[in-house]
Design an enzyme around this catalytic site. Structure first.
Site, PDB file in Angstrom:
ATOM      1  N   HIS A   1       0.855  -1.195   0.000  1.00 45.17           N
ATOM      2  CA  HIS A   1       0.000   0.000   0.000  1.00 45.17           C
ATOM      3  C   HIS A   1       0.889   1.243   0.000  1.00 45.17           C
ATOM      4  CE1 HIS A   1      -2.180   3.090   2.586  1.00 45.17           C
ATOM      5  NE2 HIS A   1      -2.904   3.038   1.483  1.00 45.17           N
TER       6      HIS A   1
ATOM      7  N   HIS B   1       2.630  11.107  -0.733  1.00 41.43           N
ATOM      8  CA  HIS B   1       1.715  10.691   0.330  1.00 41.43           C
ATOM      9  C   HIS B   1       1.839  11.706   1.463  1.00 41.43           C
ATOM     10  CE1 HIS B   1       0.121   7.671   3.484  1.00 41.43           C
ATOM     11  NE2 HIS B   1      -0.879   8.151   2.787  1.00 41.43           N
TER      12      HIS B   1
END
Length: 329
Positions: free
Chosen positions: A44, A118
């Site tokens: 992920h 991110h």
């Protein structure tokens, strides 16, 4: 109880003994199984390990975080611990058995490169793709699935650049899109045609004239968006129960902390409060899953290296059940 995740079971070999080459070493019957019915370990937010306290705020950062940017390096000291989801980059994940990668891409003002993001900026996309391509050059029986999930600060121009980058990097390794997925096996890809990459591109920017990119509908990827383990497993169970037939399916076995949770545990980290917290129950959940129609396909996790890559080994060995089921008939 049989420990399917680690050892030989009822005469079925441990499929995870060589994670670097686990697809190459699968029994012939599994190489003839459609990829959408195999259990495949993924990561992920795959390439966030390059995030450091020197990284700049990325365009996907929440507005509440951007408002705190005046705190400068102090803010980023905390953000790093909650933005970084992996310890390793592409090559090191590949040799540890990961075959699905989750990519979030952002632009950067004053820079022509595209970056993994991110909350903060990580590595340049091209460097990640180059690592994957180099691995595939020397592991010709292995296959990867690249999932370009989100695009931040993109115009059609950036999409065009990224799609050109993908085509140039992987070329003939890219499996062309086909709505019929039952024929896509490891044997079909690597033996008959030398395809090694399935590339999912979740944007309408790739709708026309991009036969090598797979649309979002080919691999549904529902997001639990919870920090509750109880809710997570209920969500995953219902997702698999209602999994669309004859498509791939991605199970996100992750905890996602909301802003209030991060501020409550500001001095801790995603790894400690979410990844490690989830590890034992995830093992139990994976052990109770089966691949095949209506079963587990791709599963993704944070910090794939925990406990000597136990998660990866468990997922790979779920495929033992396909062999066991064949032996019973």
């Amino acid at each position: 109880m049989n420990n399917v995740g680690s050892y030989h079971v009822d005469g079925v070999p441990d499929l995870s003994e060589d994670l670097e080459n686990w697809m190459s070493r699968l029994p012939h019957e599994l190489k003839q199984t459609p990829i959408i019915y195999l259990a495949i370990p993924g990561s992920h937010d795959s390439f966030t390990s390059k995030i450091t306290s020197d990284s700049e705020l990325a365009p996907d950062a929440e507005d509440s975080i951007k408002k705190l940017s005046f705190l400068g390096s102090l803010l980023k000291v905390f953000l790093v611990k909650w933005s970084r989801t992996q310890t390793y980059m592409a090559h090191d994940q590949l040799i540890r058995g990961i075959r699905y990668f989750d990519l979030r891409i952002g632009t950067r003002s004053g820079n022509q490169d595209l970056f993994i993001v991110h909350g903060l900026y990580s590595a340049a996309v091209q460097s990640c793709l180059d690592e994957i391509s180099a691995f595939l050059d020397t592991h010709t029986q292995e296959v990867v699935i690249l999932d370009f999930q989100h695009f931040y600060g993109f115009t059609q121009n950036e999409h065009d650049r990224l799609m050109q980058m993908i085509n140039k990097t992987f070329g003939a390794k890219l499996l062309p899109y086909n709505q019929h997925m039952n024929y896509v096996t490891l044997e079909y890809m690597t033996t008959q045609y030398r395809y090694q990459v399935i590339c999912i591109y979740r944007s309408d920017a790739a709708r026309f004239g991009q036969p090598l990119l797979w649309p979002s509908r080919s691999f549904p990827n529902p997001w639990p968006n919870t920090v509750s383990k109880t809710y997570l497993y209920e969500y995953l169970h219902n997702g698999l129960k209602n999994r669309p037939a004859k498509l791939g399916y991605i199970t996100q076995c992750i905890l996602t902390p909301p802003g209030w949770y991060i501020f409550k545990h500001l001095y801790s980290s995603l790894k400690k409060k979410c990844a490690i917290k989830l590890e034992e129950s995830r093992s139990n959940w994976i052990e109770n899953q089966s691949p095949g129609e209506g079963g587990m396909n791709i599963i993704i996790a944070d910090f794939i290296e925990l406990s000597d890559c136990k998660y990866v080994k468990e997922v790979v060995n779920v495929n033992q059940k396909l062999i066991l089921n064949n032996k019973r008939y």
